[in-house]
Motif scaffolding. Structure first.
Motif, PDB file in Angstrom:
ATOM      1  N   GLU A  62      -2.554  16.968   6.027  1.00 54.39           N
ATOM      2  CA  GLU A  62      -1.664  16.143   6.838  1.00 54.39           C
ATOM      3  C   GLU A  62      -0.262  16.112   6.234  1.00 54.39           C
ATOM      4  N   VAL A  63      -0.188  16.041   4.904  1.00 54.97           N
ATOM      5  CA  VAL A  63       1.108  16.133   4.230  1.00 54.97           C
ATOM      6  C   VAL A  63       1.750  17.479   4.531  1.00 54.97           C
TER       7      VAL A  63
ATOM      8  N   THR B 150      -3.938   7.715  -3.039  1.00 55.58           N
ATOM      9  CA  THR B 150      -5.297   8.225  -3.251  1.00 55.58           C
ATOM     10  C   THR B 150      -6.022   8.498  -1.936  1.00 55.58           C
ATOM     11  N   LEU B 151      -5.501   7.974  -0.828  1.00 57.87           N
ATOM     12  CA  LEU B 151      -6.074   8.252   0.488  1.00 57.87           C
ATOM     13  C   LEU B 151      -5.380   9.431   1.169  1.00 57.87           C
ATOM     14  N   MET B 152      -4.572  10.138   0.427  1.00 57.86           N
ATOM     15  CA  MET B 152      -3.840  11.277   0.964  1.00 57.86           C
ATOM     16  C   MET B 152      -4.770  12.345   1.518  1.00 57.86           C
TER      17      MET B 152
ATOM     18  N   PHE C  90       0.838  -1.204   0.000  1.00 50.84           N
ATOM     19  CA  PHE C  90       0.000   0.000   0.000  1.00 50.84           C
ATOM     20  C   PHE C  90       0.869   1.250   0.000  1.00 50.84           C
ATOM     21  N   TYR C  91       0.222   2.391  -0.221  1.00 51.59           N
ATOM     22  CA  TYR C  91       0.892   3.682  -0.208  1.00 51.59           C
ATOM     23  C   TYR C  91       0.469   4.450   1.042  1.00 51.59           C
ATOM     24  N   ASP C  92       1.368   5.299   1.540  1.00 53.84           N
ATOM     25  CA  ASP C  92       1.101   5.931   2.838  1.00 53.84           C
ATOM     26  C   ASP C  92       1.717   7.334   2.891  1.00 53.84           C
TER      27      ASP C  92
END
Length: 309
Positions: free
Chosen positions: A129-130, A123-125, A89-91
């Protein structure tokens, strides 16, 4: 070697970058020799990612083990790394971004990254938060500049709505053979050409308009995770003939011509090399400033099989 100012930063980076994703199995002396050859050729930028190697930060650790930089030497190079890909997954969560950067710094044995890239779109970014992660990393001095990798213009603009720092770089796949971000523009409005389908959402034009630096990864690959086109006469005979003719004319190795095709573009792209062979690094770096003519550039483009309506 051409040195480029990276817009929105104080960085001056070589237009040929040495990627470190395959150095895990090299000995310390082999890593030092690889880096020394690159530096002698004018390369001042080294590309890492937290996922490179058999385990997280493995290649960064090998670099840190082998390369000892004095404070002045550290200031003379650009070290960049990437974050966001995890197992399955991506995080882009703040916790993961900050923790991974801390681990990268420990592995690399440096106090800061010159540039941090978000590796592949999550895509859940949550953009805010970033932004919090970027603010914390910049305020603490752990990361000086930021960018993305493999992002579309829309994804970049979503991030830009929240982050305060310039997104200076987008690292994308590009080679003479794998060139949809260029070919789609040249085939625009020609319905019967597959190349007219814009699979990159206008990455090239967006980068030029926003003055982002594009970094081309896999510059010698024929596609995603596929073979090298240089020397492959079975599948790319006309292209290799054209490359060899130009290599002879400019008195450089063929790899230099493949690099020059990318660096010749007026958007001032960088080329990220993935080889661990010092000779190939030197060969590729020789293409940094070759002034291909328009005719030569387009001859290579069509020899690679792209349409020119």
């Amino acid at each position: 070697m051409l040195i480029l100012p990276i817009h929105g930063t104080d960085l001056h980076s070589s237009n040929v970058v040495l990627g470190m994703m395959r150095i895990e199995r090299l000995r310390d002396d082999e890593i030092r020799h690889l880096v020394a050859v690159a530096r002698d050729a004018g390369v001042n930028t080294f590309d890492h990612a937290d996922i490179y190697g058999s385990q997280r930060h493995a290649c960064e650790q090998r670099f840190g083990d082998a390369i000892s930089l004095s404070p002045s030497e550290r200031e003379s190079v650009v070290i960049q790394s990437k974050v966001g890909i995890r197992h399955g997954f991506y995080d882009f969560s703040k916790a993961h971004i900050v923790r991974s950067v801390e681990e990268s710094l420990l592995a690399l044995r440096t106090e800061y990254l010159d540039l941090l890239l978000l590796h592949r779109p999550d895509t859940l970014m949550e953009p805010d938060e970033v932004a919090e992660a970027f603010d914390e990393l910049q305020a603490s001095g752990r990361v000086r500049n930021f960018g993305v990798s493999n992002h579309t213009p829309g994804q970049i603009e979503v991030l830009r709505r929240s982050v305060r720092q310039p997104l200076a770089v987008n690292q994308v796949q590009l080679s003479l053979v794998h060139a949809p971000l260029i070919a789609s523009g040249l085939s625009a409005n020609i319905a019967h050409l597959d190349a007219s389908i814009d699979r990159g959402s206008g990455i090239l034009d967006h980068a030029r308009l926003s003055r982002m630096t594009l970094q081309a990864w896999s510059p010698f690959q024929s596609g995603f995770d596929s073979g090298v086109f240089l020397g492959d006469r079975e599948h790319f005979g006309p292209l290799n003939d054209e490359i060899d003719d130009l290599a002879e004319a400019y008195r450089v190795p063929p790899a230099a011509i493949a690099v020059a095709w990318i660096t010749r573009h007026p958007s001032n792209m960088q080329v990220v090399l993935g080889t661990t062979n010092p000779e190939r690094v030197a060969d590729a770096a020789a293409g940094s400033e070759i002034p291909l003519t328009r005719e030569e550039w387009y001859r290579l483009f069509t020899a690679a099989g792209h349409a020119l309506p």
